[in-house]
Design a protein around this motif. Structure first.
Motif, mmCIF file in Angstrom:
data_model
loop_
_atom_site.group_PDB
_atom_site.id
_atom_site.type_symbol
_atom_site.label_atom_id
_atom_site.label_comp_id
_atom_site.label_asym_id
_atom_site.label_seq_id
_atom_site.Cartn_x
_atom_site.Cartn_y
_atom_site.Cartn_z
ATOM 1 N N ASN A 108 120.693 17.481 -68.267
ATOM 2 C CA ASN A 108 121.706 18.151 -69.088
ATOM 3 C C ASN A 108 121.135 18.733 -70.379
ATOM 4 O OD1 ASN A 108 123.822 17.633 -67.277
ATOM 5 N ND2 ASN A 108 124.104 15.599 -68.131
ATOM 6 N N GLY A 109 119.860 19.136 -70.357
ATOM 7 C CA GLY A 109 119.248 19.777 -71.515
ATOM 8 C C GLY A 109 118.812 18.830 -72.614
ATOM 9 N N VAL A 110 118.871 17.533 -72.380
ATOM 10 C CA VAL A 110 118.519 16.546 -73.405
ATOM 11 C C VAL A 110 117.081 16.075 -73.186
ATOM 12 C CG1 VAL A 110 119.074 14.291 -74.407
ATOM 13 C CG2 VAL A 110 120.913 15.808 -73.632
ATOM 14 N N TYR A 111 116.326 16.031 -74.283
ATOM 15 C CA TYR A 111 114.918 15.624 -74.248
ATOM 16 C C TYR A 111 114.686 14.465 -75.207
ATOM 17 C CZ TYR A 111 113.968 20.015 -71.844
ATOM 18 O OH TYR A 111 113.952 21.052 -70.940
ATOM 19 N N VAL A 112 113.714 13.620 -74.861
ATOM 20 C CA VAL A 112 113.231 12.575 -75.757
ATOM 21 C C VAL A 112 111.717 12.712 -75.855
ATOM 22 C CG1 VAL A 112 115.106 10.936 -75.321
ATOM 23 C CG2 VAL A 112 113.057 10.865 -73.894
ATOM 24 N N ILE A 113 111.163 12.203 -76.926
ATOM 25 C CA ILE A 113 109.729 12.300 -77.136
ATOM 26 C C ILE A 113 109.021 11.168 -76.392
ATOM 27 C CG2 ILE A 113 109.639 10.941 -79.266
ATOM 28 C CD1 ILE A 113 107.710 13.225 -80.323
ATOM 29 N N THR A 114 107.852 11.444 -75.874
ATOM 30 C CA THR A 114 107.053 10.427 -75.188
ATOM 31 C C THR A 114 106.118 9.761 -76.197
ATOM 32 O OG1 THR A 114 105.268 11.965 -74.675
ATOM 33 C CG2 THR A 114 107.063 11.789 -73.047
ATOM 34 N N ASP A 115 105.430 8.718 -75.753
ATOM 35 C CA ASP A 115 104.419 8.076 -76.600
ATOM 36 C C ASP A 115 103.326 9.067 -76.970
ATOM 37 O OD1 ASP A 115 105.796 5.671 -76.518
ATOM 38 O OD2 ASP A 115 104.564 4.825 -74.912
ATOM 39 N N ASP A 116 102.944 9.924 -76.017
ATOM 40 C CA ASP A 116 101.931 10.938 -76.301
ATOM 41 C C ASP A 116 102.439 11.950 -77.330
ATOM 42 O OD1 ASP A 116 99.940 9.902 -74.649
ATOM 43 O OD2 ASP A 116 100.613 11.061 -72.910
ATOM 44 N N GLY A 117 103.702 12.304 -77.241
ATOM 45 C CA GLY A 117 104.281 13.221 -78.225
ATOM 46 C C GLY A 117 104.266 12.618 -79.623
ATOM 47 N N ALA A 118 104.602 11.335 -79.720
ATOM 48 C CA ALA A 118 104.565 10.651 -81.012
ATOM 49 C C ALA A 118 103.124 10.539 -81.522
ATOM 50 C CB ALA A 118 105.210 9.275 -80.901
ATOM 51 N N ALA A 119 102.190 10.276 -80.611
ATOM 52 C CA ALA A 119 100.780 10.195 -81.004
ATOM 53 C C ALA A 119 100.298 11.537 -81.547
ATOM 54 C CB ALA A 119 99.920 9.745 -79.820
ATOM 55 N N TYR A 120 100.721 12.632 -80.927
ATOM 56 C CA TYR A 120 100.364 13.962 -81.421
ATOM 57 C C TYR A 120 100.899 14.147 -82.843
ATOM 58 C CZ TYR A 120 100.761 18.852 -82.488
ATOM 59 O OH TYR A 120 100.717 20.044 -83.163
ATOM 60 N N LEU A 121 102.163 13.807 -83.063
ATOM 61 C CA LEU A 121 102.748 13.973 -84.393
ATOM 62 C C LEU A 121 102.007 13.154 -85.444
ATOM 63 C CD1 LEU A 121 106.600 13.971 -83.725
ATOM 64 C CD2 LEU A 121 105.153 15.914 -84.320
ATOM 65 N N ASN A 122 101.490 12.006 -85.039
ATOM 66 C CA ASN A 122 100.757 11.131 -85.964
ATOM 67 C C ASN A 122 99.293 11.524 -86.128
ATOM 68 O OD1 ASN A 122 102.986 9.501 -86.521
ATOM 69 N ND2 ASN A 122 102.614 8.248 -84.712
ATOM 70 N N GLY A 123 98.869 12.595 -85.456
ATOM 71 C CA GLY A 123 97.486 13.045 -85.560
ATOM 72 C C GLY A 123 96.516 12.209 -84.744
ATOM 73 N N GLU A 124 97.030 11.479 -83.775
ATOM 74 C CA GLU A 124 96.211 10.587 -82.955
ATOM 75 C C GLU A 124 95.863 11.174 -81.595
ATOM 76 O OE1 GLU A 124 98.814 7.258 -82.754
ATOM 77 O OE2 GLU A 124 98.594 6.784 -84.885
ATOM 78 N N LEU A 125 96.335 12.380 -81.302
ATOM 79 C CA LEU A 125 96.123 12.987 -79.991
ATOM 80 C C LEU A 125 95.753 14.452 -80.159
ATOM 81 C CD1 LEU A 125 96.481 12.668 -76.840
ATOM 82 C CD2 LEU A 125 98.756 13.607 -77.192
ATOM 83 N N ASP A 126 94.642 14.846 -79.590
ATOM 84 C CA ASP A 126 94.198 16.246 -79.587
ATOM 85 C C ASP A 126 94.741 16.870 -78.313
ATOM 86 O OD1 ASP A 126 92.888 18.678 -79.325
ATOM 87 O OD2 ASP A 126 90.958 17.890 -79.976
ATOM 88 N N THR A 127 95.763 17.707 -78.436
ATOM 89 C CA THR A 127 96.402 18.263 -77.239
ATOM 90 C C THR A 127 95.572 19.336 -76.551
ATOM 91 O OG1 THR A 127 97.682 19.842 -78.565
ATOM 92 C CG2 THR A 127 98.744 17.744 -78.020
ATOM 93 N N GLU A 128 94.517 19.798 -77.178
ATOM 94 C CA GLU A 128 93.636 20.761 -76.502
ATOM 95 C C GLU A 128 92.839 20.053 -75.407
ATOM 96 O OE1 GLU A 128 92.031 24.205 -75.279
ATOM 97 O OE2 GLU A 128 93.592 24.010 -76.768
ATOM 98 N N THR A 129 92.134 19.014 -75.762
ATOM 99 C CA THR A 129 91.329 18.302 -74.761
ATOM 100 C C THR A 129 92.225 17.461 -73.863
ATOM 101 O OG1 THR A 129 90.931 16.518 -76.349
ATOM 102 C CG2 THR A 129 89.268 18.247 -76.186
ATOM 103 N N TRP A 130 93.286 16.888 -74.405
ATOM 104 C CA TRP A 130 94.203 16.072 -73.616
ATOM 105 C C TRP A 130 94.915 16.905 -72.568
ATOM 106 C CZ3 TRP A 130 99.576 16.627 -73.589
ATOM 107 C CH2 TRP A 130 100.284 15.637 -72.911
ATOM 108 N N ALA A 131 95.352 18.105 -72.931
ATOM 109 C CA ALA A 131 96.067 18.971 -71.989
ATOM 110 C C ALA A 131 95.175 19.361 -70.821
ATOM 111 C CB ALA A 131 96.582 20.222 -72.697
ATOM 112 N N GLN A 132 93.887 19.569 -71.065
ATOM 113 C CA GLN A 132 92.975 19.922 -69.986
ATOM 114 C C GLN A 132 92.847 18.762 -69.007
ATOM 115 O OE1 GLN A 132 89.398 21.024 -72.014
ATOM 116 N NE2 GLN A 132 90.246 22.941 -72.746
ATOM 117 N N VAL A 133 92.702 17.564 -69.513
ATOM 118 C CA VAL A 133 92.614 16.385 -68.648
ATOM 119 C C VAL A 133 93.939 16.188 -67.931
ATOM 120 C CG1 VAL A 133 92.360 13.872 -68.631
ATOM 121 C CG2 VAL A 133 90.857 15.263 -70.047
ATOM 122 N N ASP A 134 95.039 16.304 -68.657
ATOM 123 C CA ASP A 134 96.353 16.117 -68.062
ATOM 124 C C ASP A 134 96.606 17.127 -66.958
ATOM 125 O OD1 ASP A 134 99.635 16.874 -68.598
ATOM 126 O OD2 ASP A 134 99.052 14.835 -68.096
#
Length: 102
Positions: free
Chosen positions: A61-87
């Protein structure tokens, strides 16, 4: 400091911040509250992309929640460039265990 991948756009941080602060969110609600100044359709497209990449989870129904990875990104703990390639590789192969060989 956040490490955004080249697949990300400026609105992605605002979407993730909004959902993190509110616990959940929909493109319609984000647009109506006026904090994110993009069209509802654009917000919806970016939410789908963020969910495909694993930073959000779509509850329906169009509702989203943040994942642990999303929270890690916001906290500067996840590099989504290298992580996205692996993912992306894990998503294509389906199991994610291919790198487990010794």
């Amino acid at each position: 400091m956040r490490y955004s991948g080249d697949w990300m756009s400026l609105v992605d941080d605002r979407i993730l911040e909004y959902i993190h602060e509110h616990g959940s969110g929909s493109p319609k609600k984000m647009k109506e509250e006026g904090r994110i100044r993009y069209s509802r359709q654009h917000i919806a497209r970016r939410c789908r992309t963020l969910a495909e990449k694993g930073l959000l989870t779509h509850l329906g129904n169009g509702v989203y929640v943040i994942t642990d990875d999303g929270a890690a990104y916001l906290n500067g703990e996840l590099d989504t460039e290298t992580w996205a390639q692996v993912d992306g590789t894990e998503t294509e192969t389906g199991s994610g265990n291919e790198s487990d060989s010794t």
